[in-house]
Design a protein around this motif. Structure first.
Motif, PDB file in Angstrom:
ATOM      1  N   LYS A 148       0.829  -1.204   0.000  1.00 31.17           N
ATOM      2  CA  LYS A 148       0.000   0.000   0.000  1.00 31.17           C
ATOM      3  C   LYS A 148       0.870   1.264   0.000  1.00 31.17           C
ATOM      4  N   LEU A 150       2.593   2.515   2.334  1.00 28.80           N
ATOM      5  CA  LEU A 150       2.269   3.312   3.521  1.00 28.80           C
ATOM      6  C   LEU A 150       3.529   3.966   4.074  1.00 28.80           C
ATOM      7  N   GLN A 194       3.574  11.643   8.423  1.00 30.33           N
ATOM      8  CA  GLN A 194       4.075  11.772   7.055  1.00 30.33           C
ATOM      9  C   GLN A 194       2.909  11.791   6.070  1.00 30.33           C
ATOM     10  N   ILE A 195       2.901  12.766   5.204  1.00 34.89           N
ATOM     11  CA  ILE A 195       1.894  12.834   4.151  1.00 34.89           C
ATOM     12  C   ILE A 195       2.627  12.973   2.831  1.00 34.89           C
ATOM     13  N   ARG A 196       2.385  12.042   1.933  1.00 37.60           N
ATOM     14  CA  ARG A 196       3.143  12.045   0.682  1.00 37.60           C
ATOM     15  C   ARG A 196       2.825  13.271  -0.167  1.00 37.60           C
ATOM     16  N   TYR A 198       2.569  14.181  -3.747  1.00 36.25           N
ATOM     17  CA  TYR A 198       2.522  13.648  -5.115  1.00 36.25           C
ATOM     18  C   TYR A 198       2.928  14.697  -6.146  1.00 36.25           C
TER      19      TYR A 198
ATOM     20  N   VAL B 119      -6.015   3.347  -3.725  1.00 36.24           N
ATOM     21  CA  VAL B 119      -5.693   4.769  -3.612  1.00 36.24           C
ATOM     22  C   VAL B 119      -4.626   5.012  -2.534  1.00 36.24           C
ATOM     23  N   PHE B 120      -4.999   4.860  -1.268  1.00 35.59           N
ATOM     24  CA  PHE B 120      -4.046   5.028  -0.163  1.00 35.59           C
ATOM     25  C   PHE B 120      -3.216   6.306  -0.299  1.00 35.59           C
ATOM     26  N   ASP B 121      -3.885   7.386  -0.705  1.00 37.08           N
ATOM     27  CA  ASP B 121      -3.237   8.696  -0.769  1.00 37.08           C
ATOM     28  C   ASP B 121      -2.866   9.095   0.660  1.00 37.08           C
ATOM     29  N   LEU B 122      -3.810   8.887   1.586  1.00 35.22           N
ATOM     30  CA  LEU B 122      -3.529   9.022   3.021  1.00 35.22           C
ATOM     31  C   LEU B 122      -3.551   7.622   3.616  1.00 35.22           C
TER      32      LEU B 122
END
Lengths: 206, 292
Positions: A148, A150, A194-196, A198, B119-122
């Motif tokens: 995922k 993560l 942590q927030i990616r 994009y 998705v797993f954006d968050l």
């Protein structure tokens, strides 16, 4: 092919502890390696008396190749507090796996360019997301080692250490947790949420 | 009502879970919930559980609330990016939903649309952080919200019988720091493992509800042992369920096992969360037998 960019001076300063051994990888540098910035960093560290050794080589993603080239630097690496790797994410992961007890830092973020991707004869992978997480995950990439991708820790889906998506795959976050415990760096799990981003990930949305 | 108010009063908080159907019909779910789940603190509504497409969690929460129940809105990161998640959180607040449970979600390959884009954006941690940020009047992009900010009791999950319990505890700590105010656990069949977990989890000072599944038969338990992460039904319970098939089928054995697990764990936790998986009608019996 890929582009590596040096992380910010502030980030690098927070990562580099004590004596530093620097590994520069020029394997894919036909495209872009931050040569001038890397030299400036090395010079600044040398002026502070903090350089334990330097090797500039190529294709460190090939571990057999790398171990031969690092042989004569074994004592310097042993003495160093930090191994700073200036390469793509694959190179950092190769070095981390080679020195499991060592503080290995990723000095660069990696961005993709279409074309040839270096040697990478391993299961290790770098998605060239432009926001390298290896410094807070014990040198194991959460983007490629977790199904995922993560970035805040393990989901509840691992069974007997295996990923819920692919039972042949070990849970990436179990590997990360084990590595951090091994190097005494579980404290990094207390880092901010942590927030990616994009917007730096050229693989998405273009 | 926020479930956190019940914890603050020192109540042993009971919740149960319902799963929406694959369709638009909600009357039977609401009727069953009214009949069997009216006397408990809150009712969770799952968000396309096990990555199987169903009626939405939010819509079902609204229906339950209209019927006088207190819903907990389960929200996963599997299907929506940060824009859609924040929008749904605001929507929930606009409909008066006061409890939210933030999860990462199962991978789509486990469900009935394995071709779907994950998705797993968050993830669960950044979703909790996002809810907290919205409560402070700002979105993830740093933009101010207009009008009053939403406010929720923010929950999360943890897997106490996982074989990687230390990694689970590390994640639990991250969830607490991100804003989790209560936890519901994965189903527990081994009280000794749960008690050992609670000894470590107690340091976070956040209430934990014991997760309970009413076991239907030995086959279901063997399936969970082989396929469901963090769930292990011990051999003696399997034997108990297999010994008298009629008794198990009638739910008597399962209710006894669930009540026994609750009794053994009750001194170590702040509530119980029952995942009845279609046996909602048996929830009152379980609670009665457990002395709640």
């Amino acid at each position: 092919m890929l582009i590596t960019r040096l992380k910010s001076a502030e980030t690098l300063e927070s990562l580099l502890k004590g004596q530093i051994f620097i590994i520069n990888c020029h394997g894919c540098r036909e495209v872009s390696f931050p040569t001038a910035e890397a030299e400036a960093l090395e010079k600044a560290l040398a002026e502070q008396g903090r350089v334990a050794g330097v090797i500039t080589t190529d294709y460190i993603c090939n571990p057999e190749n790398l171990s031969v080239r690092l042989e004569k630097h074994a004592d310097a690496i042993e003495a160093a507090d930090t191994v700073l790797v200036l390469s793509c994410g694959v190179g950092v992961q190769t070095v981390s796996a080679m020195f499991p007890g060592k503080r290995v830092c990723a000095g660069c973020d990696t961005y993709p360019l279409p074309g040839f991707q270096g040697v990478t004869p391993l299961e290790v992978d770098c998605r060239q997301c432009g926001e390298c997480y290896l410094n807070i995950t014990g040198g194991i990439c959460p983007i490629t080692a977790c199904s995922k991708s993560l970035v805040n820790g393990q989901c509840g889906g691992a069974k007997d250490g295996r990923c819920e998506v692919d039972h042949n795959m070990e849970c990436g976050w179990e590997r990360i947790y084990r590595r951090l415990a091994q190097v005494g760096r579980l404290d990094v799990l207390k880092c901010p949420v942590q927030i990616r981003n994009y917007a730096t990930d050229k693989n998405v949305g273009e | 009502m926020k479930i956190t108010e019940s914890f603050a009063r020192g109540e042993f908080v009971v919740s149960a879970e319902v799963g929406p159907s694959k369709g638009v019909e909600t009357a039977s779910l609401v009727a069953e919930a009214k009949e069997y789940l009216s006397n408990i603190t809150a009712v969770n509504v799952t968000d396309c559980q096990s990555s199987v497409m169903r009626l939405g969690s939010l819509a079902t929460c609204i229906k339950l609330r209209e019927a006088g129940l207190n819903p907990i809105y389960q929200l996963t990161c599997r299907d929506r990016n940060r824009i859609a998640l924040q929008s749904d959180i605001l929507s929930a607040a606009a409909f008066g939903i006061e409890n939210i449970l933030c999860l990462t979600g199962d991978h789509p390959t486990l469900g009935d649309h394995p071709q779907a884009k994950p998705v797993f954006d968050l993830d669960s941690v950044s979703l909790l952080y996002t809810v907290k940020k919205l409560e402070e009047g700002e979105d993830l992009g740093g933009n101010k919200l207009v009008g009053p900010a939403p406010s929720f009791a923010k929950g999360a999950v943890v897997s106490p019988c996982s074989d990687s319990v230390d990694a689970q505890l590390a994640k639990m700590e991250r969830k607490v720091r991100a804003g989790a105010q209560f936890f519901q656990t994965q189903a527990v069949f081994e009280p000794e493992k749960f008690i050992a977990f609670m000894e470590k989890a107690g340091q976070f000072g956040v209430p934990v509800q014991l997760g309970v599944i009413i076991p239907k038969n030995a086959g279901m338990c063997r399936y969970m042992n082989n396929n469901v992460a963090g769930v292990h039904v011990p051999d003696d319970m399997l034997a108990e369920l297999a010994a008298d098939k009629e008794r198990a089928k009638a739910g008597i054995t399962g209710v006894e096992i669930a009540a026994r697990v609750i009794k053994a764990c009750r001194p170590y936790c702040q509530g119980v969360h029952i995942m009845a998986l279609g046996w909602e009608a048996k929830v009152p019996e379980v609670l009665k037998l457990a002395g709640i």
